[in-house]
Scaffold this active site. Structure first.
Site, PDB file in Angstrom:
ATOM      1  N   PHE A  69      -2.399   5.920  12.265  1.00  0.00           N
ATOM      2  CA  PHE A  69      -2.575   7.323  11.884  1.00  0.00           C
ATOM      3  C   PHE A  69      -3.887   7.901  12.400  1.00  0.00           C
ATOM      4  CE2 PHE A  69      -3.934   4.504   8.419  1.00  0.00           C
ATOM      5  CZ  PHE A  69      -5.302   4.710   8.503  1.00  0.00           C
ATOM      6  N   HIS A  71      -2.022  16.492  -2.002  1.00  0.00           N
ATOM      7  CA  HIS A  71      -2.563  16.623  -0.647  1.00  0.00           C
ATOM      8  C   HIS A  71      -2.314  18.012  -0.045  1.00  0.00           C
ATOM      9  CE1 HIS A  71      -3.059  12.350  -1.080  1.00  0.00           C
ATOM     10  NE2 HIS A  71      -3.592  12.236   0.123  1.00  0.00           N
ATOM     11  N   ASN A  73       1.703  11.016   6.445  1.00  0.00           N
ATOM     12  CA  ASN A  73       0.945  10.213   7.394  1.00  0.00           C
ATOM     13  C   ASN A  73       1.467  10.487   8.799  1.00  0.00           C
ATOM     14  OD1 ASN A  73      -1.246   8.459   7.021  1.00  0.00           O
ATOM     15  ND2 ASN A  73      -0.042   7.162   5.666  1.00  0.00           N
ATOM     16  N   ARG A  76     -16.723  28.506  47.284  1.00  0.00           N
ATOM     17  CA  ARG A  76     -16.713  27.315  48.128  1.00  0.00           C
ATOM     18  C   ARG A  76     -16.251  26.071  47.369  1.00  0.00           C
ATOM     19  NH1 ARG A  76     -22.151  24.791  49.894  1.00  0.00           N
ATOM     20  NH2 ARG A  76     -22.872  26.846  49.215  1.00  0.00           N
ATOM     21  N   GLU A  94     -12.057   5.555   3.687  1.00  0.00           N
ATOM     22  CA  GLU A  94     -11.767   6.145   5.002  1.00  0.00           C
ATOM     23  C   GLU A  94     -13.106   6.606   5.589  1.00  0.00           C
ATOM     24  OE1 GLU A  94      -8.840   9.019   3.857  1.00  0.00           O
ATOM     25  OE2 GLU A  94      -7.484   7.462   3.127  1.00  0.00           O
ATOM     26  N   TYR A  97       0.823  -1.212   0.000  1.00  0.00           N
ATOM     27  CA  TYR A  97       0.000   0.000   0.000  1.00  0.00           C
ATOM     28  C   TYR A  97       0.862   1.268   0.000  1.00  0.00           C
ATOM     29  CZ  TYR A  97      -2.951   3.824   1.397  1.00  0.00           C
ATOM     30  OH  TYR A  97      -3.577   5.038   1.426  1.00  0.00           O
ATOM     31  N   TYR A 129     -20.980  29.029  45.377  1.00  0.00           N
ATOM     32  CA  TYR A 129     -20.189  27.917  44.855  1.00  0.00           C
ATOM     33  C   TYR A 129     -18.863  28.360  44.225  1.00  0.00           C
ATOM     34  CZ  TYR A 129     -24.195  24.695  45.223  1.00  0.00           C
ATOM     35  OH  TYR A 129     -25.210  23.906  45.667  1.00  0.00           O
TER      36      TYR A 129
END
Length: 498
Positions: free
Chosen positions: A319, A73, A187, A274, A403, A43, A271
């Site tokens: 990844f 990319h 990656n 406290r 994906e 791959y 609060y």
């Protein structure tokens, strides 16, 4: 908890070690070279990517495949990632590749080290990653300068310079990526990891400051020390809760203000006073979990496929950013709660409580006093509620469904920084508001830790008798938190805070 200086030092040591002994990189690369000789489908090495994983690529096109991967990319958008975080991303990428399970070529790896050694930091757009298959778009932009494309940050991080120009100045030729190089480069979870480390380290100092500021408000409002009694927290022993209660007790030692109202008959405080140990403490515990997740990730290999000593090259899912996405979302919520309770204390300081003038000025009407800074706090606290929507609960399938579940952790990372910056502003507003209120308790002295901090604040921000440009006060108060000197002064003169 993560310490940024230590992280930078450790990464620098890791890079130096890899320069002296790159055997892990060489050995993993040899596994890739040997596998290529077998001509079996692997791959991303001799196949397409994502939905194209079943398409074989011929030997003569393997280098072009990796070049195309980086170029295709590089589709990030938005503002540029700050230079400090970009530098951290580059160093984390080098460290991960050096662990010896990525199979990157030595020449490409050496060029990344050259960039780091000469502080040549690639500029990357912040948006485009879905937090699975790694932070693909940002890391592709980080890799562009290897090819002669993209941008580097200038020296002070205020502008960018074309990569081609910088490479020419350094007499460097663009790299020809080898099989597997592009995949190893893009990656990984380095964007999520870098943002997480950067913010969580700063949060450690902020936690101490938040306790100190709360103690100052408690004194100014003549709050009770009883809710901080050690016995209360021993029977609900969350670590963060116990730490906060201890910090406040230590900060209020020898308080004349506490003694002055010890027998006032008041039963309980609101609060926001406290429950400081319970709220601040829960945020501490949440940030501790997030920090541990980030530290684990920083020392992990998040490439795909992974290369092993016995010659196996295995595709997996390291990844996937889910471990970080959940941790970063948790960190956002933990930080936001520090601001939420801080704003309530600021509001309480303005109400004219037990001798304090309303809005913390003697003459109001002509003066608005400290009314409006609280508006800013309210605005930022409300904004954080939007930013804290958990990114990790969303997923949009990509790559034609290959994906089909992604983490969206990169969105968690970006929003974490925004939340942190908002919290910093809210705490800064409480800081100078509480200091103003404390002035009206004179001549009584607060606890020693609060007194040290109050004097430190007054050296930077004077008491306000009338309306003025409050933005300057906010900026100075933020600076006091950022440079950490106030907390360090208290620790030097009184006791170490936890």
């Amino acid at each position: 908890m993560i310490k940024l200086d230590q992280l930078y030092s450790d990464l620098a040591d890791s890079i130096e070690s890899l320069k002296e002994d790159p055997s892990s990189v060489k050995e993993s690369r040899q596994v890739v070279e040997d596998a290529l000789d077998l001509d079996e489908p692997m791959y991303g090495i001799n196949t397409g990517f994502g939905a194209l994983a079943n398409k074989r690529v011929g030997k003569e096109e393997l280098k072009q495949l990796q070049r195309n991967l980086v170029l295709s990319h590089s589709v990030g958008v938005g503002e540029l990632i700050p230079k400090d975080i970009s530098r951290l991303m580059l160093q984390l990428k080098i460290h991960a590749l050096g662990l010896g399970n990525s199979g990157i070529s030595e020449k490409t790896f050496d060029r990344l080290i050259y960039f780091s050694d000469h502080d040549l930091i690639p500029a990357m757009p912040e948006k485009g990653s879905v937090g699975a298959s790694g932070d693909l778009a940002p890391l592709a932009h980080m890799s562009l300068p290897l090819l002669g494309y993209g941008l580097f940050w200038n020296e002070d991080g205020t502008d960018t310079i074309p990569a081609e120009k910088v490479l020419n100045e350094h007499e460097l030729e663009p790299i020809n990526l080898q099989p597997k190089d592009g995949l190893s480069l893009i990656n990984g979870t380095q964007q999520m990891g870098a943002y997480g480390a950067y913010v969580l380290e700063k949060s450690l100092s902020m936690l101490k400051a938040a306790d100190l500021i709360a103690a100052m408000s408690l004194e100014a409002l003549q709050g009770s020390i009883k809710p901080f009694d050690e016995r209360i927290h021993e029977i609900r022993p969350h670590e963060g809760q116990q730490q906060v209660a201890r910090n406040v007790r230590n900060l209020l030692v020898e308080s004349e203000i506490l003694e002055s109202h010890r027998d006032c008959g008041k039963v309980q405080d609101p609060y926001c006073l406290r429950c400081v140990p319970q709220v601040h403490g829960a945020s501490r515990d949440g940030l501790r979990y997030s920090s541990q997740a980030i530290e684990t990730e920083l020392n992990s290999v998040t490439d795909n496929p992974l290369v092993f000593e016995n010659g196996d090259i295995i595709s997996g899912g390291n990844f996937h950013g889910q471990p970080l996405a959940l941790a970063l979302d948790h960190a956002k919520i933990a930080l936001a709660e520090l601001a939420s309770i801080s704003e309530r204390r600021t509001y309480l300081l303005l109400k004219g409580h037990d001798g304090l003038p309303e809005l913390l000025m003697e003459e109001t009407g002509i003066n608005s006093g400290f009314m409006i800074p609280q508006y800013t706090s309210a605005s930022l606290v409300s904004e954080n509620k939007v930013l804290c929507h958990p990114s990790s609960v969303d997923s949009i399938p990509t790559s034609l469904g290959q994906e089909d579940h992604v983490s969206m952790g990169s969105i968690s990372a970006l929003k974490l920084l925004e939340v942190y910056q908002n919290v910093e502003q809210v705490l800064a507003i409480e800081l100078f508001t509480a200091a103003q209120a404390l002035d009206f308790r004179k001549p009584l002295k607060p606890g020693k830790g609060v007194e040290i901090a109050h004097k430190f604040i007054r050296d930077a921000i004077p008491h306000a008798d009338e309306d003025h440009y409050f933005k300057d006060d906010i900026s100075k108060a933020v600076e006091l938190l950022q440079n950490r000197n106030m907390v360090e002064e208290v620790e030097k003169k009184l006791t170490k805070l936890v």
